[in-house]
Structures are given as structure tokens and as C-alpha cells.
Design a protein around this motif. Structure first.
Motif, PDB file in Angstrom:
ATOM      1  N   ILE A 183      51.298  37.665  33.127  1.00 56.66           N
ATOM      2  CA  ILE A 183      50.892  36.491  33.897  1.00 56.66           C
ATOM      3  C   ILE A 183      51.795  36.365  35.114  1.00 56.66           C
ATOM      4  O   ILE A 183      53.021  36.344  34.981  1.00 56.66           O
ATOM      5  CB  ILE A 183      50.991  35.199  33.045  1.00 56.66           C
ATOM      6  CG1 ILE A 183      50.038  35.275  31.842  1.00 56.66           C
ATOM      7  CG2 ILE A 183      50.663  33.980  33.895  1.00 56.66           C
ATOM      8  CD1 ILE A 183      50.677  35.827  30.585  1.00 56.66           C
ATOM      9  N   ARG A 184      51.189  36.247  36.273  1.00 52.66           N
ATOM     10  CA  ARG A 184      51.943  35.976  37.492  1.00 52.66           C
ATOM     11  C   ARG A 184      51.624  34.558  37.948  1.00 52.66           C
ATOM     12  O   ARG A 184      50.455  34.158  38.001  1.00 52.66           O
ATOM     13  CB  ARG A 184      51.603  36.967  38.603  1.00 52.66           C
ATOM     14  CG  ARG A 184      52.425  36.750  39.888  1.00 52.66           C
ATOM     15  CD  ARG A 184      52.286  37.913  40.843  1.00 52.66           C
ATOM     16  NE  ARG A 184      53.002  37.712  42.096  1.00 52.66           N
ATOM     17  CZ  ARG A 184      54.300  37.914  42.261  1.00 52.66           C
ATOM     18  NH1 ARG A 184      55.043  38.321  41.246  1.00 52.66           N
ATOM     19  NH2 ARG A 184      54.880  37.725  43.432  1.00 52.66           N
ATOM     20  N   ILE A 185      52.663  33.800  38.257  1.00 56.53           N
ATOM     21  CA  ILE A 185      52.515  32.416  38.711  1.00 56.53           C
ATOM     22  C   ILE A 185      52.990  32.328  40.160  1.00 56.53           C
ATOM     23  O   ILE A 185      54.121  32.707  40.474  1.00 56.53           O
ATOM     24  CB  ILE A 185      53.340  31.439  37.852  1.00 56.53           C
ATOM     25  CG1 ILE A 185      53.083  31.659  36.357  1.00 56.53           C
ATOM     26  CG2 ILE A 185      53.023  30.003  38.241  1.00 56.53           C
ATOM     27  CD1 ILE A 185      53.986  30.829  35.467  1.00 56.53           C
ATOM     28  N   GLU A 186      52.122  31.801  41.021  1.00 57.12           N
ATOM     29  CA  GLU A 186      52.468  31.608  42.426  1.00 57.12           C
ATOM     30  C   GLU A 186      52.042  30.203  42.851  1.00 57.12           C
ATOM     31  O   GLU A 186      51.155  29.603  42.244  1.00 57.12           O
ATOM     32  CB  GLU A 186      51.758  32.638  43.307  1.00 57.12           C
ATOM     33  CG  GLU A 186      52.064  34.085  42.958  1.00 57.12           C
ATOM     34  CD  GLU A 186      51.175  35.044  43.721  1.00 57.12           C
ATOM     35  OE1 GLU A 186      51.565  35.454  44.832  1.00 57.12           O
ATOM     36  OE2 GLU A 186      50.081  35.368  43.199  1.00 57.12           O
ATOM     37  N   ALA A 187      52.687  29.708  43.891  1.00 50.63           N
ATOM     38  CA  ALA A 187      52.284  28.444  44.522  1.00 50.63           C
ATOM     39  C   ALA A 187      52.265  28.687  46.032  1.00 50.63           C
ATOM     40  O   ALA A 187      53.128  28.192  46.768  1.00 50.63           O
ATOM     41  CB  ALA A 187      53.250  27.328  44.145  1.00 50.63           C
TER      42      ALA A 187
END
Length: 296
Positions: A258-262
Motif C-alpha cells: 500500500i502506498r499512501i500519498e497526499a
């Protein structure tokens, strides 16, 4: 008979750790086990001491809270070393997920007799931490801000520090647009927080991911989406028993990476892992199946 090396960090709740260790070490020694104590200068040094002891074939005891558990367990992940835990922190969420007894005599008996169990870990990659390992969870958003507030509180401890920290975080919170890539598939969500969980528990005993299992080769992704702030506090209260997952504002997915970006946020958004918050998005979390041998 096992040979134990207990690692304590005096700068991070060391007095509580020593107090928790004393009765357990006494009972281990009375049973014939060897127990040595290593005092670390930092969490990084704690990981180094753990690796050194593990290479000698000793059973490593992580004495402290989730930060110490995560750092020592993370250092030993992928090795043949065996890790035990003496909970002595604010949250002790990983110990709770393992079902460890609180009573010293019962914990000592477990450390002496339990067969090692293989559990998953979480490999993390970000700009500040290109190659680290966590045990329980990775979280980005309002909960990371709340946890940072709780960790820096000088007046409050335990769940009280988390609630006050959360109040401060939510009061100034603005919804964030998250971009999540789960096993190669990308989706967009707007809301409060994203938690990638190997363990069911985080934030001082909250069941953020009730279905998460430590040995299923998967990570649970819990998304608390945008809603009025009064509803967010209701969700926080429901974290006690995991009933929040029945709300339409809460979404649960699973994956192995899982990659989390904002990407739309002007200021970097913090993320935390195992109770420690010292980095910002983006971050990639991947499951490390059966990476750690633990006494539980």
C-alpha cells in the motif's frame, strides 16, 4: 533453558521498564534462566543491541511500549532470532494483539515455555526512512497528529493524553485528499485518516482494524472518510470495540503493498508507525509474511 537479553531505553520510560522487568527477571532467574540487561541510548541503539544479542542465540526481550517493541522487533525481522515482550509503555498495543498476560508470573511462565510463533511485519519505504520495519500499524492523518500531541504531553499519560491530543488535532483539522495504491490499483479518498494495520490495535487499545491478523500475510487498510467533526468523535468512541467499521464513513480494504500519498496538500502530512511519529508522506507499506519469531 533460554538465555535472555532484556533491552531497556532509559531515555524513554526506562524507569517504568525497569519496574516491569524486575519481577519477571527474578522469576526467570529462579527458574534457572540467564537474564542480562542492556541499556540503550536511543531506539536506534536498542535495535543494534537486539541484533547483537540475537546473533549470539539469545532471546531478546523488548522492555517498553510500542516504540521499543517496534524498533526491536523490526531489527530482528527476517532473522532467526526470537523476540519476547515485557509491556511497559503507554499503549502496549502489539503486546495486546499477541494476547500477552499482564500478570508478571504468567508472563514469565510464557517466556520460559512458549514455542516461537511466526508473525508478519510491515516493511516501510519513505524519503526519511528508505528501509525500516514496523510491527503493528502505519497511520497517516489526524491520528498521527493526535499521537504526536500525546507523545509530547508532559501533563497527561495513557488514554487521557491520546484523547486530549486528538481534541487538539481535530479542532484544527482540514480534510485531506489521499491517493492510495493498493497492490497496483489506485483510488482517491478524502477524509481524516488512513491506517495500514497488521495488528487490530493502535492508539492505546483502540480496535482500529478488528479483522486484522498478525499471521495472515495481509494488511488491513482502514479509511475514515470526510464527515462532520462531531461524527468523527463518535467514530473515535466506537474504536473501543471496533463497531466503527459498520459506519458508511469507514471503509476497510486489504492488500499486500500500500502506498499512501497526499499530493494536493501544501504542507507535508505526518505519518507514524508503532506509536512513533517522525516522518511525512508519501510512504509505502508492504507485508513481510512470517518475518518475526515471537514468544506468544
Amino acid at each position: 533453558m533460554r538465555q535472555f537479553t532484556a533491552v531497556i531505553n532509559p531515555a524513554a520510560g526506562g524507569q517504568a521498564g525497569a519496574a516491569a522487568l524486575i519481577p519477571i527477571a527474578r522469576q526467570l532467574r529462579e527458574a534457572g534462566a540467564e537474564v542480562e540487561v542492556s541499556h540503550s541510548r536511543s531506539l536506534r541503539h536498542a535495535g543494534e543491541l537486539a541484533l547483537e544479542a540475537g546473533e549470539k542465540g539469545r532471546t531478546v526481550l523488548a522492555v517498553g511500549g510500542d516504540g521499543m517493541a517496534g524498533r526491536i522487533g523490526g531489527a530482528l525481522a527476517g532473522t532467526e532470532a526470537v523476540c519476547g515482550f515485557v509491556p511497559a509503555g503507554r499503549g502496549n498495543d502489539f503486546a495486546r494483539a499477541l494476547g500477552l498476560p499482564r500478570e508478571p508470573a504468567a508472563l514469565a511462565r510464557l517466556l520460559l515455555a512458549a514455542e516461537p510463533r511466526q508473525v508478519d511485519a510491515i516493511g516501510l519505504t519513505s524519503a526519511a526512512h528508505p528501509d525500516t520495519v514496523a510491527l503493528g500499524s502505519v497511520y497517516a492523518g489526524v491520528d498521527a497528529v493526535a499521537n504526536r500531541n500525546a507523545n509530547t504531553s508532559r501533563l497527561l499519560r495513557g488514554s487521557a493524553s491520546y484523547y486530549v491530543g486528538a481534541l487538539r488535532a481535530v479542532a484544527s483539522w482540514r480534510p485531506v485528499s489521499y491517493r492510495l495504491t493498493i497492490d497496483g490499483e489506485t483510488c482517491e479518498r478524502r477524509g481524516y485518516t488512513v491506517v495500514v494495520a497488521n495488528s487490530a490495535y493502535y492508539g492505546f487499545g483502540r480496535q482500529v482494524a478488528p479483522a486484522a491478523r498478525l499471521d495472515d500475510g495481509l494488511l488491513d487498510v482502514v479509511i475514515i472518510k470526510h464527515a462532520p467533526k462531531r461524527l468523527f468523535f463518535a467514530v473515535m468512541n466506537e474504536l473501543k470495540d471496533g463497531s466503527h467499521i459498520r459506519r458508511p464513513e469507514v471503509e476497510v480494504l486489504t492488500g499486500r503493498e500500500i502506498r499512501i500519498e497526499a499530493p494536493e496538500r501544501a504542507r507535508p502530512l505526518p505519518y507514524g508507525a508503532d506509536g512513533e511519529v517522525d516522518a511525512v508522506l508519501p510512504v509505502t507499506a508492504r507485508v513481510l509474511p512470517r518475518a518475526l519469531r515471537v514468544l506468544a
